[in-house]
Design a protein around this motif. Structure first.
Motif, PDB file in Angstrom:
ATOM      1  N   HIS A   3       0.838  -1.204   0.000  1.00 28.05           N
ATOM      2  CA  HIS A   3       0.000   0.000   0.000  1.00 28.05           C
ATOM      3  C   HIS A   3       0.871   1.252   0.000  1.00 28.05           C
ATOM      4  O   HIS A   3       0.605   2.200  -0.717  1.00 28.05           O
ATOM      5  CB  HIS A   3      -0.940   0.002   1.220  1.00 28.05           C
ATOM      6  N   LYS A   4       1.944   1.223   0.806  1.00 28.03           N
ATOM      7  CA  LYS A   4       2.870   2.353   0.879  1.00 28.03           C
ATOM      8  C   LYS A   4       3.511   2.599  -0.486  1.00 28.03           C
ATOM      9  O   LYS A   4       3.591   3.731  -0.947  1.00 28.03           O
ATOM     10  CB  LYS A   4       3.939   2.079   1.931  1.00 28.03           C
ATOM     11  N   ASN A   5       3.956   1.525  -1.147  1.00 29.26           N
ATOM     12  CA  ASN A   5       4.584   1.672  -2.462  1.00 29.26           C
ATOM     13  C   ASN A   5       3.596   2.181  -3.494  1.00 29.26           C
ATOM     14  O   ASN A   5       3.948   2.966  -4.365  1.00 29.26           O
ATOM     15  CB  ASN A   5       5.202   0.350  -2.910  1.00 29.26           C
ATOM     16  N   SER A   6       2.353   1.746  -3.397  1.00 30.79           N
ATOM     17  CA  SER A   6       1.317   2.216  -4.307  1.00 30.79           C
ATOM     18  C   SER A   6       1.086   3.713  -4.112  1.00 30.79           C
ATOM     19  O   SER A   6       0.930   4.459  -5.073  1.00 30.79           O
ATOM     20  CB  SER A   6       0.034   1.428  -4.062  1.00 30.79           C
ATOM     21  N   LEU A   7       1.065   4.137  -2.867  1.00 31.79           N
ATOM     22  CA  LEU A   7       0.871   5.547  -2.556  1.00 31.79           C
ATOM     23  C   LEU A   7       2.049   6.374  -3.065  1.00 31.79           C
ATOM     24  O   LEU A   7       1.862   7.432  -3.677  1.00 31.79           O
ATOM     25  CB  LEU A   7       0.702   5.716  -1.048  1.00 31.79           C
ATOM     26  N   ILE A   8       3.257   5.887  -2.840  1.00 26.42           N
ATOM     27  CA  ILE A   8       4.453   6.579  -3.341  1.00 26.42           C
ATOM     28  C   ILE A   8       4.392   6.691  -4.861  1.00 26.42           C
ATOM     29  O   ILE A   8       4.692   7.744  -5.424  1.00 26.42           O
ATOM     30  CB  ILE A   8       5.738   5.845  -2.893  1.00 26.42           C
ATOM     31  N   ASN A   9       3.984   5.618  -5.527  1.00 23.21           N
ATOM     32  CA  ASN A   9       3.895   5.624  -6.987  1.00 23.21           C
ATOM     33  C   ASN A   9       2.877   6.663  -7.472  1.00 23.21           C
ATOM     34  O   ASN A   9       3.137   7.396  -8.427  1.00 23.21           O
ATOM     35  CB  ASN A   9       3.533   4.227  -7.493  1.00 23.21           C
ATOM     36  N   ARG A  10       1.728   6.739  -6.811  1.00 21.15           N
ATOM     37  CA  ARG A  10       0.712   7.726  -7.211  1.00 21.15           C
ATOM     38  C   ARG A  10       1.209   9.153  -7.010  1.00 21.15           C
ATOM     39  O   ARG A  10       0.977  10.020  -7.851  1.00 21.15           O
ATOM     40  CB  ARG A  10      -0.584   7.497  -6.451  1.00 21.15           C
ATOM     41  N   PHE A  11       1.899   9.414  -5.889  1.00 24.20           N
ATOM     42  CA  PHE A  11       2.461  10.747  -5.662  1.00 24.20           C
ATOM     43  C   PHE A  11       3.531  11.064  -6.696  1.00 24.20           C
ATOM     44  O   PHE A  11       3.622  12.187  -7.193  1.00 24.20           O
ATOM     45  CB  PHE A  11       3.047  10.870  -4.253  1.00 24.20           C
ATOM     46  N   CYS A  12       4.333  10.074  -7.017  1.00 28.95           N
ATOM     47  CA  CYS A  12       5.380  10.251  -8.018  1.00 28.95           C
ATOM     48  C   CYS A  12       4.780  10.650  -9.362  1.00 28.95           C
ATOM     49  O   CYS A  12       5.206  11.626  -9.980  1.00 28.95           O
ATOM     50  CB  CYS A  12       6.188   8.961  -8.145  1.00 28.95           C
ATOM     51  N   ILE A  13       3.788   9.906  -9.811  1.00 27.85           N
ATOM     52  CA  ILE A  13       3.151  10.188 -11.104  1.00 27.85           C
ATOM     53  C   ILE A  13       2.501  11.564 -11.092  1.00 27.85           C
ATOM     54  O   ILE A  13       2.668  12.356 -12.026  1.00 27.85           O
ATOM     55  CB  ILE A  13       2.138   9.078 -11.454  1.00 27.85           C
ATOM     56  N   SER A  14       1.807  11.883 -10.033  1.00 27.65           N
ATOM     57  CA  SER A  14       1.156  13.184  -9.914  1.00 27.65           C
ATOM     58  C   SER A  14       2.182  14.317  -9.957  1.00 27.65           C
ATOM     59  O   SER A  14       1.993  15.327 -10.645  1.00 27.65           O
ATOM     60  CB  SER A  14       0.352  13.242  -8.613  1.00 27.65           C
ATOM     61  N   SER A  15       3.266  14.141  -9.240  1.00 25.57           N
ATOM     62  CA  SER A  15       4.319  15.150  -9.201  1.00 25.57           C
ATOM     63  C   SER A  15       4.959  15.345 -10.577  1.00 25.57           C
ATOM     64  O   SER A  15       5.153  16.477 -11.033  1.00 25.57           O
ATOM     65  CB  SER A  15       5.378  14.738  -8.188  1.00 25.57           C
ATOM     66  N   LEU A  16       5.270  14.254 -11.240  1.00 28.59           N
ATOM     67  CA  LEU A  16       5.876  14.353 -12.576  1.00 28.59           C
ATOM     68  C   LEU A  16       4.944  15.039 -13.569  1.00 28.59           C
ATOM     69  O   LEU A  16       5.373  15.887 -14.346  1.00 28.59           O
ATOM     70  CB  LEU A  16       6.247  12.971 -13.102  1.00 28.59           C
ATOM     71  N   LYS A  17       3.683  14.654 -13.534  1.00 29.65           N
ATOM     72  CA  LYS A  17       2.735  15.247 -14.470  1.00 29.65           C
ATOM     73  C   LYS A  17       2.599  16.747 -14.259  1.00 29.65           C
ATOM     74  O   LYS A  17       2.387  17.495 -15.205  1.00 29.65           O
ATOM     75  CB  LYS A  17       1.373  14.557 -14.360  1.00 29.65           C
ATOM     76  N   SER A  18       2.731  17.197 -13.021  1.00 30.71           N
ATOM     77  CA  SER A  18       2.626  18.634 -12.759  1.00 30.71           C
ATOM     78  C   SER A  18       3.887  19.381 -13.192  1.00 30.71           C
ATOM     79  O   SER A  18       3.835  20.565 -13.484  1.00 30.71           O
ATOM     80  CB  SER A  18       2.331  18.900 -11.283  1.00 30.71           C
ATOM     81  N   LYS A  19       5.021  18.671 -13.254  1.00 27.26           N
ATOM     82  CA  LYS A  19       6.286  19.318 -13.603  1.00 27.26           C
ATOM     83  C   LYS A  19       6.615  19.242 -15.086  1.00 27.26           C
ATOM     84  O   LYS A  19       7.284  20.117 -15.618  1.00 27.26           O
ATOM     85  CB  LYS A  19       7.428  18.698 -12.802  1.00 27.26           C
ATOM     86  N   LEU A  20       6.168  18.175 -15.751  1.00 32.76           N
ATOM     87  CA  LEU A  20       6.459  18.011 -17.174  1.00 32.76           C
ATOM     88  C   LEU A  20       5.407  18.754 -17.990  1.00 32.76           C
ATOM     89  O   LEU A  20       4.225  18.698 -17.679  1.00 32.76           O
ATOM     90  CB  LEU A  20       6.460  16.533 -17.559  1.00 32.76           C
ATOM     91  N   ASN A  21       5.839  19.416 -19.010  1.00 30.76           N
ATOM     92  CA  ASN A  21       4.924  20.198 -19.825  1.00 30.76           C
ATOM     93  C   ASN A  21       4.809  19.578 -21.214  1.00 30.76           C
ATOM     94  O   ASN A  21       5.520  19.956 -22.134  1.00 30.76           O
ATOM     95  CB  ASN A  21       5.418  21.647 -19.909  1.00 30.76           C
TER      96      ASN A  21
END
Length: 66
Positions: A3-21
């Motif tokens: 569950h922790k790894n899944s949460l980290i993965n979701r935060f990672c994807i969300s963070s990248l999507k907000s930074k990549l244009n």
């Protein structure tokens, strides 16, 4: 732990999507998932957050010519 790894993965994807244009949503999804899967694998192997981030950022840049 999964569950922790899944949460980290979701935060990672969300963070990248907000930074990549990217206008291409499919390409953005592909790069985000590749990078975050890389991050998860490295982190599970015991690497530090910084080394995971640096390594996977370079891997994604090399693979996608960023």
């Amino acid at each position: 732990a999964e569950h922790k790894n899944s949460l980290i993965n979701r935060f990672c994807i969300s963070s990248l999507k907000s930074k990549l244009n990217f206008k291409d949503e499919t390409k953005l999804d592909e790069i985000s998932h590749f990078t975050c899967e890389c991050f998860s694998r490295k982190y599970k192997s015991g690497a530090s957050l910084k080394s995971c981030r640096d390594y996977c950022r370079k891997e994604a840049a090399d693979k996608y010519n960023l």
